[in-house]
Design a protein around this motif. Structure first.
Motif, PDB file in Angstrom:
ATOM      1  N   VAL A  41      51.805  59.372  78.653  1.00 43.88           N
ATOM      2  CA  VAL A  41      51.656  59.573  77.733  1.00 43.88           C
ATOM      3  C   VAL A  41      51.004  60.565  76.860  1.00 43.88           C
ATOM      4  CG1 VAL A  41      53.216  57.357  76.861  1.00 43.88           C
ATOM      5  CG2 VAL A  41      50.552  57.756  77.195  1.00 43.88           C
ATOM      6  N   GLU A  42      50.769  60.954  77.411  1.00 45.02           N
ATOM      7  CA  GLU A  42      49.230  62.210  77.709  1.00 45.02           C
ATOM      8  C   GLU A  42      48.729  62.523  78.960  1.00 45.02           C
ATOM      9  OE1 GLU A  42      47.935  62.812  74.224  1.00 45.02           O
ATOM     10  OE2 GLU A  42      48.691  60.972  73.796  1.00 45.02           O
ATOM     11  N   ALA A  43      48.792  64.521  78.555  1.00 41.04           N
ATOM     12  CA  ALA A  43      48.366  64.328  80.241  1.00 41.04           C
ATOM     13  C   ALA A  43      47.670  65.974  80.177  1.00 41.04           C
ATOM     14  CB  ALA A  43      49.655  64.597  81.297  1.00 41.04           C
ATOM     15  N   ILE A  44      46.998  66.526  80.652  1.00 38.37           N
ATOM     16  CA  ILE A  44      46.391  68.009  81.288  1.00 38.37           C
ATOM     17  C   ILE A  44      46.616  68.796  82.108  1.00 38.37           C
ATOM     18  CG2 ILE A  44      45.185  67.883  78.987  1.00 38.37           C
ATOM     19  CD1 ILE A  44      43.298  67.853  80.744  1.00 38.37           C
ATOM     20  N   ASN A  45      47.160  69.838  82.275  1.00 38.08           N
ATOM     21  CA  ASN A  45      46.715  70.756  83.434  1.00 38.08           C
ATOM     22  C   ASN A  45      45.156  70.732  83.692  1.00 38.08           C
ATOM     23  OD1 ASN A  45      47.815  72.097  86.079  1.00 38.08           O
ATOM     24  ND2 ASN A  45      47.081  73.715  84.687  1.00 38.08           N
ATOM     25  N   LEU A  46      44.759  70.464  84.937  1.00 38.37           N
ATOM     26  CA  LEU A  46      44.080  70.957  85.314  1.00 38.37           C
ATOM     27  C   LEU A  46      43.353  72.317  86.215  1.00 38.37           C
ATOM     28  CD1 LEU A  46      42.412  67.326  86.416  1.00 38.37           C
ATOM     29  CD2 LEU A  46      41.505  69.355  83.891  1.00 38.37           C
ATOM     30  N   ASP A  47      42.731  72.262  87.125  1.00 41.67           N
ATOM     31  CA  ASP A  47      42.536  73.897  87.698  1.00 41.67           C
ATOM     32  C   ASP A  47      43.527  73.905  89.276  1.00 41.67           C
ATOM     33  OD1 ASP A  47      42.077  76.384  88.880  1.00 41.67           O
ATOM     34  OD2 ASP A  47      39.658  75.423  89.595  1.00 41.67           O
ATOM     35  N   GLY A  48      44.511  74.534  89.214  1.00 43.63           N
ATOM     36  CA  GLY A  48      45.512  74.542  90.827  1.00 43.63           C
ATOM     37  C   GLY A  48      44.743  75.582  92.216  1.00 43.63           C
ATOM     38  N   GLN A  77      47.709  71.781  77.624  1.00 39.05           N
ATOM     39  CA  GLN A  77      48.170  70.195  77.552  1.00 39.05           C
ATOM     40  C   GLN A  77      49.424  70.200  78.374  1.00 39.05           C
ATOM     41  OE1 GLN A  77      47.828  68.108  73.651  1.00 39.05           O
ATOM     42  NE2 GLN A  77      50.523  68.162  73.390  1.00 39.05           N
ATOM     43  N   LEU A  78      49.852  69.125  78.464  1.00 37.18           N
ATOM     44  CA  LEU A  78      51.384  68.894  79.467  1.00 37.18           C
ATOM     45  C   LEU A  78      52.105  68.250  78.843  1.00 37.18           C
ATOM     46  CD1 LEU A  78      50.907  68.709  83.153  1.00 37.18           C
ATOM     47  CD2 LEU A  78      50.946  70.724  81.579  1.00 37.18           C
ATOM     48  N   ILE A  79      51.453  66.700  77.324  1.00 42.73           N
ATOM     49  CA  ILE A  79      51.796  65.607  77.821  1.00 42.73           C
ATOM     50  C   ILE A  79      51.643  65.813  76.583  1.00 42.73           C
ATOM     51  CG2 ILE A  79      53.396  63.325  77.987  1.00 42.73           C
ATOM     52  CD1 ILE A  79      53.956  64.161  80.652  1.00 42.73           C
ATOM     53  N   LYS A  80      52.073  64.962  75.333  1.00 39.34           N
ATOM     54  CA  LYS A  80      51.740  64.326  73.849  1.00 39.34           C
ATOM     55  C   LYS A  80      52.452  63.844  73.044  1.00 39.34           C
ATOM     56  CE  LYS A  80      48.802  64.316  70.860  1.00 39.34           C
ATOM     57  NZ  LYS A  80      47.521  63.982  70.689  1.00 39.34           N
ATOM     58  N   ASP A  81      51.955  62.401  73.589  1.00 41.16           N
ATOM     59  CA  ASP A  81      53.046  61.237  72.449  1.00 41.16           C
ATOM     60  C   ASP A  81      53.867  60.680  73.253  1.00 41.16           C
ATOM     61  OD1 ASP A  81      50.957  61.044  70.223  1.00 41.16           O
ATOM     62  OD2 ASP A  81      51.964  62.355  69.061  1.00 41.16           O
ATOM     63  N   GLY A  82      54.025  61.235  74.763  1.00 44.69           N
ATOM     64  CA  GLY A  82      55.551  61.065  75.947  1.00 44.69           C
ATOM     65  C   GLY A  82      56.350  61.603  75.668  1.00 44.69           C
ATOM     66  N   ARG A  83      56.056  62.532  75.028  1.00 44.95           N
ATOM     67  CA  ARG A  83      56.882  63.533  75.416  1.00 44.95           C
ATOM     68  C   ARG A  83      56.412  65.219  75.892  1.00 44.95           C
ATOM     69  NH1 ARG A  83      59.222  64.401  68.831  1.00 44.95           N
ATOM     70  NH2 ARG A  83      57.038  63.811  68.932  1.00 44.95           N
ATOM     71  N   VAL A  84      56.790  65.948  76.107  1.00 46.18           N
ATOM     72  CA  VAL A  84      56.354  67.439  77.094  1.00 46.18           C
ATOM     73  C   VAL A  84      55.814  68.219  76.033  1.00 46.18           C
ATOM     74  CG1 VAL A  84      56.960  69.060  78.106  1.00 46.18           C
ATOM     75  CG2 VAL A  84      58.030  67.229  79.457  1.00 46.18           C
TER      76      VAL A  84
END
Length: 389
Positions: A348-355, A279-286
């Protein structure tokens, strides 16, 4: 008066020399280009950004970034797996072309070599069918189908499953993947024609909830379209020999659920899921959860090509690729830098995928980023496709 003029001339000359020396010591910056933006269809905007400049310090860049900003009331997503099975590899370009998508990015992690190459390493749910269990309850993105729009949700997903044989039960250790010692796996029709296993375990063919065949020390069993194969080794094999007979009835219970208990009900509506992490971002925060997801700090801190998916405070969706491992064009980002970039665009929400070499974005059958592998676009296990609604 003449003396004053001479002193002033000398002073101005010294200032000019200092200015030349400072300029000579300063690296020449490439002009940062203004972002390029184009609506490739209603509700689907392609943004391309070049930032930074090459120098002796990696902190200066450069970075080549591609984004798709998507309004899910005007566009829709689809999650697909390579070769239409749970194993196998295919390029994002090929998947986009085969499925007639307007745009596409790579998505989940996968096995890159061996008999099971293309098998997802992480949760994979397509059209309501579980293809792969979660890995260390890592971050995942789910897709909910709505009447007027799709909804994208994020969470940390766990897998639970049991095989029930009469009064006895056994935990299901995994789905559609290589079998380890003392494991009970389930192979479903979505996996492949056969289990691809070696002949060191016990495999049980089940059709319409009844055992039809027991195959001990044979391997690579054919998977029935109207059932599944139970594949066991070690202590799980002993349990199966004791509790399963031809014509005995068996039942499966399998489910995916979030570790975030307040999200349990909404996750029941999900029909498609792909795993990533962290996970990268939760509730608008890193909020980078690599420790919880058992991901090494180096993976977070080093610069690599990256792919990510984010929900924006506007309600729109953002699909992002950042190229890397190309010093003159794009060096890649740490996950902290990637999260900061997403915050900048309203995530506001984000996850990393395969890179890494998998990072790919295709628009209108054209590769718009530059993958880092010397051989070009890397075949991957799955992709997220984008269509006009």
């Amino acid at each position: 008066m003449a003396e004053v003029k001479r002193n002033l001339a000398n002073y101005l000359n010294r200032i000019a020399i200092c200015a030349v020396l400072i300029l000579a010591a300063t690296p020449v910056r490439a002009q940062e280009q203004a972002p390029k933006s184009e609506f490739i269809a209603p509700g689907i905007e392609h943004i391309q950004i070049t930032r930074g400049f090459k120098s002796d310090k990696e902190a200066t860049g450069p970075w080549f970034i591609n984004m798709l900003r998507i309004d899910l009331t005007k566009a829709r997503l689809r999650m697909v797996h390579a070769m239409d099975e749970a194993v196998g590899l295919e390029t994002v370009s090929s998947l986009a072309t085969r499925y007639g998508a307007l745009a596409a990015i790579n998505s989940g992690y996968f096995r890159t070599t061996g008999t099971y190459r293309g098998d997802s390493v992480g949760v994979d749910l397509l059209d309501g069918k579980i293809l792969s269990e979660s890995n260390n309850t890592r971050a995942a993105v789910g897709l909910i189908e709505g009447k007027d729009a799709q909804q994208v949700i994020f969470g940390h997903i766990k897998f639970e499953g049991q095989l029930i044989a009469g009064r006895s039960t056994h935990d299901i250790n995994g789905l559609n993947r290589p079998r380890a010692d003392n494991e009970l796996l389930i192979f479903t029709p979505e996996f492949h024609r056969t289990t691809l296993t070696d002949p060191t375990g016990l495999e049980i063919i089940v059709r319409r909830s009844r055992v039809t065949e027991i195959r001990d020390m044979r391997g690579s069993s054919t998977i029935p379209a109207d059932g599944f194969v139970i594949s066991t080794s070690g202590s799980a094999r002993e349990w199966a020999l004791k509790n399963l007979r031809v014509n005995s009835s068996v039942a499966l219970t399998m489910k995916l659920s979030p570790t975030e208990s307040d999200q349990a009900e909404i996750w029941k509506q999900v029909t498609n899921v792909v795993g990533g992490g962290p996970q990268l971002i939760k509730d608008g925060r890193v909020d980078i959860t690599n420790a919880v997801e058992k991901i090494a700090p180096a993976f977070v801190n080093d610069g690599h090509p990256r792919t990510a998916i984010a929900k924006l405070k506007s309600g729109q969706l953002l699909l992002v690729t950042v190229d890397g491992r190309q010093p003159s064009e794009s060096i890649g980002m740490s996950l902290t830098m990637l999260a900061d970039l997403l915050i900048e665009f309203g995530a506001v929400e984000a996850i990393n995928l395969d890179g890494g070499g998998s990072t790919t974005m295709v628009i209108k059958n054209k590769l718009v980023n530059k993958p880092s592998d010397a051989t070009g676009e890397r075949p991957v296990s799955d992709a997220i496709l984008v269509y006009p609604r």
